[in-house]
Design an enzyme around this catalytic site. Structure first.
Site, mmCIF file in Angstrom:
data_model
loop_
_atom_site.group_PDB
_atom_site.id
_atom_site.type_symbol
_atom_site.label_atom_id
_atom_site.label_comp_id
_atom_site.label_asym_id
_atom_site.label_seq_id
_atom_site.Cartn_x
_atom_site.Cartn_y
_atom_site.Cartn_z
ATOM 1 N N GLU A 122 0.824 -1.227 0.000
ATOM 2 C CA GLU A 122 0.000 0.000 0.000
ATOM 3 C C GLU A 122 0.850 1.266 0.000
ATOM 4 O OE1 GLU A 122 -2.917 -0.193 3.143
ATOM 5 O OE2 GLU A 122 -4.262 -1.345 1.870
ATOM 6 N N GLU A 279 -6.746 -7.839 -0.640
ATOM 7 C CA GLU A 279 -7.099 -7.848 0.779
ATOM 8 C C GLU A 279 -8.551 -7.438 0.959
ATOM 9 O OE1 GLU A 279 -4.750 -5.403 3.397
ATOM 10 O OE2 GLU A 279 -2.874 -5.957 2.430
HETATM 11 C C1 GAL Z 1 -4.200 -2.759 4.782
HETATM 12 C C2 GAL Z 1 -2.786 -3.258 4.921
HETATM 13 C C3 GAL Z 1 -2.710 -4.463 5.843
HETATM 14 C C4 GAL Z 1 -3.550 -4.247 7.054
HETATM 15 C C5 GAL Z 1 -4.959 -3.908 6.662
HETATM 16 C C6 GAL Z 1 -5.892 -3.656 7.826
HETATM 17 O O1 GAL Z 1 -4.218 -1.414 4.573
HETATM 18 O O2 GAL Z 1 -2.219 -3.583 3.691
HETATM 19 O O3 GAL Z 1 -1.365 -4.661 6.176
HETATM 20 O O4 GAL Z 1 -2.996 -3.232 7.821
HETATM 21 O O5 GAL Z 1 -4.963 -2.749 5.903
HETATM 22 O O6 GAL Z 1 -7.168 -3.315 7.397
#
Ligand code: GAL
Length: 642
Positions: A122, A279
């Site tokens: 990110e 994710e």
């Molecule tokens: C994303 C990140 C992850 C984790 C997640 C939590 O932004 O890539 O590492 O922190 O959010 O929602």
């Protein structure tokens, strides 16, 4: 491994924040633990998306080389801490991050289960340190060549800003040009800083990209993007990623269209090829003010929504809740209880089983749209930086209004940038196209001339790529194709409204009201109040074989839906399928094969007519055209033609 298999998880993203573990000091690297994990994954037949770990630098590095630390907008040099904390222009950071990426690629190149590289994590934020300031000057030299050209582009004669030496140029932050993070007195400088910052971070990505490609040329490389993330020009970034992956973290309050637009935007950034949902949380986040659980069925529904909009994978953050720090209460496939007997695990496992059954069926198919919406980061920055006419004018909101109108009618939409090929679309909407970059007007003119329908709004065509006003009257170079001249623009405070009637129905005019003259266009509606009552607010111009619509105000969802419905009807732009309110429908296509996704976001069962003969892939049931399908609340159906 037992639990991952139970959940039918076949791909692991590994090594995202391990830099400190992998490199405990400048000259020592320790791969022992990662070696074991890589072996374990391989032995269990797991595919790996291997991260390079450079999203957070080690503490020793910050201590030894403080230049890698970022300086924030307020001019404060940060100490070691948090993540995404490295200065993108620090030569030391670049050297060490590339070195690590390279070592990882060299070490694990023989693993044929690595399906992707996940560079850093990110990427984002910004830095205002001295290294960045120096790099900014170099960036400007490349862009403008001569200092005179910078002075011209930035209109520095205003408020005595003329620069006589490159060294006089400083970064636009709270100490210099800015009133606060969102307001600047020197839009052109702040705009170039945004471009520069996005490019600087992109350069970090590209350096690591090259490093891993040297050893593993065949493994595709990505980094996880964040949807409509303002600081990075993803339309530009997209060209350098082998495939797009992104992290979808909506709150339960976000509208279905908002989530859908993010997916379509991410697909657009990658040239409308399939992408990867890298994710999402299986249940809740930890960083929202109120971290509501995804209700039963919602994780499955939102996973299929990603697939419905073009994702070829469904992945989660995180596998297992950690015991400490800020993400210990973030949702995970495996809870602190540590076993599989939880609602969340059961839902993940059920989805995993279903996706496994689908196999490769949908993979590689694409979304094909006849309607497109222009989404441009530079325009976003410039429009939102504008001092006047209204603090409430936000580019993203205006795009979302038009997107929502189409999406709620299940019209497939591509989000495109100015360089994309418009000719394959029947409709191109460009809400608040404030900036007209060189050639953009010609491409729009050509699109309309050849029969396309173009829709734009207030605050369009005002400036060039440097935020310099295009003289001769608004909407600048779009004036001829739109057939209107906007003489004045009235900004209404939130409690004030004007009104207009369109096709016999009354609608609100809010935020901004253009006072315009028709120059060949035909008025479709006029204001009903104030001193400009009677003057046109919505117009249509016939140009070549096409039409150009101008909407001179912000209205409500009812109006946008009506206007878009009328245009789609006239241009024979079809919805993916007809469905009742609350049921989202999308279509993915591969050759002769078509997949219709029906997603019931509503709270009750929904019934609709099956549009054609086919096979419902999740139940394996044959369906006949004209039969009624009943979809339970949060239910999903995927209909394949046959
Ligand atoms: C994303 C990140 C992850 C984790 C997640 C939590 O932004 O890539 O590492 O922190 O959010 O929602």
């Amino acid at each position: 491994m037992r639990l991952l298999k139970l959940a039918h998880i076949d791909t692991l993203t590994l090594n995202v924040f391990s830099w400190a573990a992998l490199q405990p000091s400048e000259d020592t690297y320790c791969f022992g633990k990662l070696d074991k994990i890589m072996e374990l994954a391989k032995r269990h037949g797991m595919k790996v998306c291997l991260a390079t770990s450079t999203g957070a630098h080690p503490a020793w590095m910050a201590r030894k080389y403080p230049e890698i630390l970022r300086t924030d907008f307020y001019g404060r040099r940060h100490k070691f801490g948090a993540r995404h904390n490295s200065c993108p222009n620090s030569p030391v950071y670049r050297k060490f991050s590339v070195q690590l990426a390279s070592k990882l690629a060299e070490r694990y190149q023989a693993y044929d289960n690595i399906v992707a590289w996940h560079i850093s994590n990110e990427y984002g934020g910004e830095c205002y340190c001295e290294n960045c300031e120096k790099a900014f000057r170099e960036w400007l030299k490349k862009r403008y060549g001569a200092l005179e050209e910078v002075n011209r582009a930035w209109n520095t004669s205003f408020w005595g800003h003329t620069f006589y030496d490159w060294e006089e140029i400083v970064l636009p932050d709270q100490r210099s040009e800015h009133i606060d993070e969102e307001h600047t007195v020197a839009q052109a400088i702040s705009l170039d800083y945004r471009r520069f910052n996005s490019d600087s971070i992109l350069e970090c990505f590209r350096l690591e990209y090259d490093a891993v490609k040297e050893y593993t040329p065949g493994i595709p490389v990505t980094t996880n993007l964040m949807g409509a993330y303002k600081p990075l020009d993803y339309m530009k970034w997209g060209k350098y990623l082998d495939f797009i992956s992104w992290d979808n973290y909506p709150s339960n309050e976000d509208s279905v269209s908002q989530i859908a637009m993010n997916h379509d935007l991410m697909r657009g950034v990658g040239g409308n090829k399939p992408f990867v949902l890298m994710e999402q949380t299986p249940s809740q986040q930890n960083w929202q003010p109120f971290n509501a659980l995804k209700r039963p069925g919602v994780m499955r529904l939102w996973s299929y929504q990603a697939v419905a909009h073009g994702s070829d994978a469904v992945m989660f953050f995180q596998m297992k809740r950690s015991i400490g720090s800020c993400e210990k209460y973030h949702g995970a496939v495996i809870s602190h209880a540590g076993h599989e007997h939880t609602r969340v695990f059961r839902e993940c496992a059920a989805l995993g089983a279903e996706l496994e059954k689908l196999g490769g069926e949908i993979l590689g198919s694409t979304v094909q749209a006849e309607a497109a919406i222009l989404f441009d980061w530079e325009n976003w920055w410039a429009a939102d930086y504008s001092a006047g006419p209204s603090v409430d004018l936000k580019y993203h909101d205006e795009v979302l209004n038009y997107y929502t109108a189409l999406h709620r009618q299940n019209i497939p939409v591509d989000l495109v940038c100015e360089e994309d090929d418009f000719s394959k679309y029947k409709l191109l909407a460009a809400p608040v196209m404030y900036m007209t970059k060189p050639g953009a007007d010609e491409r729009i003119r050509e699109f309309v001339e050849k029969g396309g329908t173009f829709v734009t709004t207030f605050f369009s065509g005002y400036v060039d790529e440097n935020d310099l006003v295009i003289l001769g009257g608004y909407p600048g170079r779009l004036r001829d194709v739109l057939g209107v001249w906007v003489e004045e623009i009235d900004a209404l405070p939130p409690h004030k409204k004007n009104r207009f009637s369109y096709q016999g129905q009354a609608y609100e005019a809010k935020l901004l009201c253009d006072i315009m003259h028709l120059e060949g266009a035909q008025a479709l509606a006029g204001y009903e109040e104030d001193f400009y009552a009677g003057s046109p607010v919505v117009s249509r111009n016939s140009y070549g074989q096409g039409q150009a619509y101008y909407v001179g105000t912000r209205s409500g969802e009812d109006f946008y839906q009506k206007l878009m419905a009328d245009i789609c009807k006239e241009q024979q732009i079809q919805p993916a399928a007809k469905a009742p309110e609350g049921v989202e429908v999308t279509r993915r296509v591969r050759g002769q094969e078509e997949y219709l996704f029906f997603l019931n976001h509503g709270e009750g069962n929904a019934c609709f007519e099956i549009p054609r003969d086919g096979l419902e892939l999740l139940t394996g049931k044959a369906c006949r055209k004209g039969e009624v399908m009943e979809l339970e609340a949060k239910g999903v159906a995927v209909l394949k033609n046959c």
